[in-house]
Write a protein that holds these residues in place. Structure first.
Motif, PDB file in Angstrom:
ATOM      1  N   VAL A  46       0.672  -1.638  -0.074  1.00 39.01           N
ATOM      2  CA  VAL A  46      -0.019   0.153  -0.224  1.00 39.01           C
ATOM      3  C   VAL A  46       1.130   1.250   0.537  1.00 39.01           C
ATOM      4  O   VAL A  46       0.609   2.154  -0.668  1.00 39.01           O
ATOM      5  N   ARG A  47       2.371   1.075   0.736  1.00 38.18           N
ATOM      6  CA  ARG A  47       2.838   1.939   1.207  1.00 38.18           C
ATOM      7  C   ARG A  47       3.458   2.797  -0.267  1.00 38.18           C
ATOM      8  O   ARG A  47       3.656   4.009  -0.861  1.00 38.18           O
ATOM      9  N   ARG A  48       3.631   1.304  -0.678  1.00 40.76           N
ATOM     10  CA  ARG A  48       4.697   1.565  -2.475  1.00 40.76           C
ATOM     11  C   ARG A  48       3.422   2.212  -3.714  1.00 40.76           C
ATOM     12  O   ARG A  48       3.941   3.448  -4.222  1.00 40.76           O
ATOM     13  N   GLY A  49       2.382   2.140  -3.135  1.00 44.20           N
ATOM     14  CA  GLY A  49       1.245   1.836  -4.444  1.00 44.20           C
ATOM     15  C   GLY A  49       1.016   4.005  -4.207  1.00 44.20           C
ATOM     16  O   GLY A  49       0.930   4.566  -4.828  1.00 44.20           O
ATOM     17  N   ARG A  50       1.167   4.219  -2.779  1.00 49.72           N
ATOM     18  CA  ARG A  50       0.164   5.649  -2.589  1.00 49.72           C
ATOM     19  C   ARG A  50       1.497   6.383  -2.311  1.00 49.72           C
ATOM     20  O   ARG A  50       1.077   7.891  -3.217  1.00 49.72           O
ATOM     21  N   ASN A  51       2.855   5.613  -2.777  1.00 51.61           N
ATOM     22  CA  ASN A  51       3.773   6.933  -2.944  1.00 51.61           C
ATOM     23  C   ASN A  51       4.110   7.084  -4.615  1.00 51.61           C
ATOM     24  O   ASN A  51       5.681   7.373  -4.611  1.00 51.61           O
ATOM     25  N   ALA A  52       3.893   5.705  -5.091  1.00 48.39           N
ATOM     26  CA  ALA A  52       4.362   6.163  -6.796  1.00 48.39           C
ATOM     27  C   ALA A  52       3.366   7.685  -7.315  1.00 48.39           C
ATOM     28  O   ALA A  52       2.781   7.697  -6.937  1.00 48.39           O
ATOM     29  N   LYS A  53       4.719   7.342  -7.605  1.00 49.18           N
ATOM     30  CA  LYS A  53       4.390   9.081  -8.978  1.00 49.18           C
ATOM     31  C   LYS A  53       3.504   8.950 -10.047  1.00 49.18           C
ATOM     32  O   LYS A  53       4.514   8.401 -11.011  1.00 49.18           O
ATOM     33  N   SER A  54       2.385   9.118 -10.447  1.00 50.31           N
ATOM     34  CA  SER A  54       1.321   8.922 -11.937  1.00 50.31           C
ATOM     35  C   SER A  54       1.965  10.551 -12.067  1.00 50.31           C
ATOM     36  O   SER A  54       1.908  11.616 -11.933  1.00 50.31           O
ATOM     37  N   ALA A  55       2.064   9.955 -13.603  1.00 46.38           N
ATOM     38  CA  ALA A  55       1.790  11.185 -14.703  1.00 46.38           C
ATOM     39  C   ALA A  55       0.789  12.045 -14.542  1.00 46.38           C
ATOM     40  O   ALA A  55       0.608  13.018 -14.728  1.00 46.38           O
ATOM     41  N   THR A  56      -0.770  11.420 -13.655  1.00 49.97           N
ATOM     42  CA  THR A  56      -1.826  12.246 -13.519  1.00 49.97           C
ATOM     43  C   THR A  56      -2.544  11.862 -12.877  1.00 49.97           C
ATOM     44  O   THR A  56      -2.650  10.857 -12.247  1.00 49.97           O
TER      45      THR A  56
END
Length: 139
Positions: free
Chosen positions: A87-97
């Protein structure tokens, strides 16, 4: 019914748990989004048997970023250490939009939720996946 479909579909593809851990969090969220959407659509069709427009409106209540962020906050204390990490990795992922109708914080938490669903699906953790999905739709 849904659990059997997921298990049978997943059997066609071989990916080892270590490979899943090496996937980018947004890739986990990508597949998790599809798994969650399919669960919600299946639930609504079976329970409501309504027209497509109405089904779509009902599904949006479950799949929008705010709802998924709320689900994650609700189930957070039931997650394992490994699940918290995903969850932490997903939450902190940088999305382009970021969707125009979503708060950035909600969007990040919803990405964490979707990454968790994707992780559970790809690691064949069907019992746990179903437990989280059922908690997600609890009133």
């Amino acid at each position: 019914m849904y659990e059997e479909i997921i298990q049978n579909m997943r059997k066609d593809f071989d990916i080892k748990p270590m490979e899943v851990m090496n996937l980018q969090p947004l890739v986990l969220a990508y597949i998790g989004d599809a798994v969650y959407e399919m669960y919600i659509r299946t639930m609504l069709v079976v329970k409501n048997k309504s027209n497509v427009n109405m089904l779509h409106k009902m599904s949006v209540k479950y799949v929008k970023a705010k709802s998924q962020a709320d689900i994650l906050h609700r189930v957070n204390d039931r997650l394992t250490e490994d699940e918290h990490d995903i969850v932490r990795r997903g939450r902190n992922a940088k999305s382009a939009t970021v969707p125009k109708h979503a708060d950035v914080t909600d969007y990040r938490y919803s990405t964490g939720f979707e990454a968790l669903i994707g992780y559970l699906y790809l690691t064949n953790s069907y019992e746990r996946l179903m437990e989280i999905l059922r908690l997600a739709v609890e009133e």
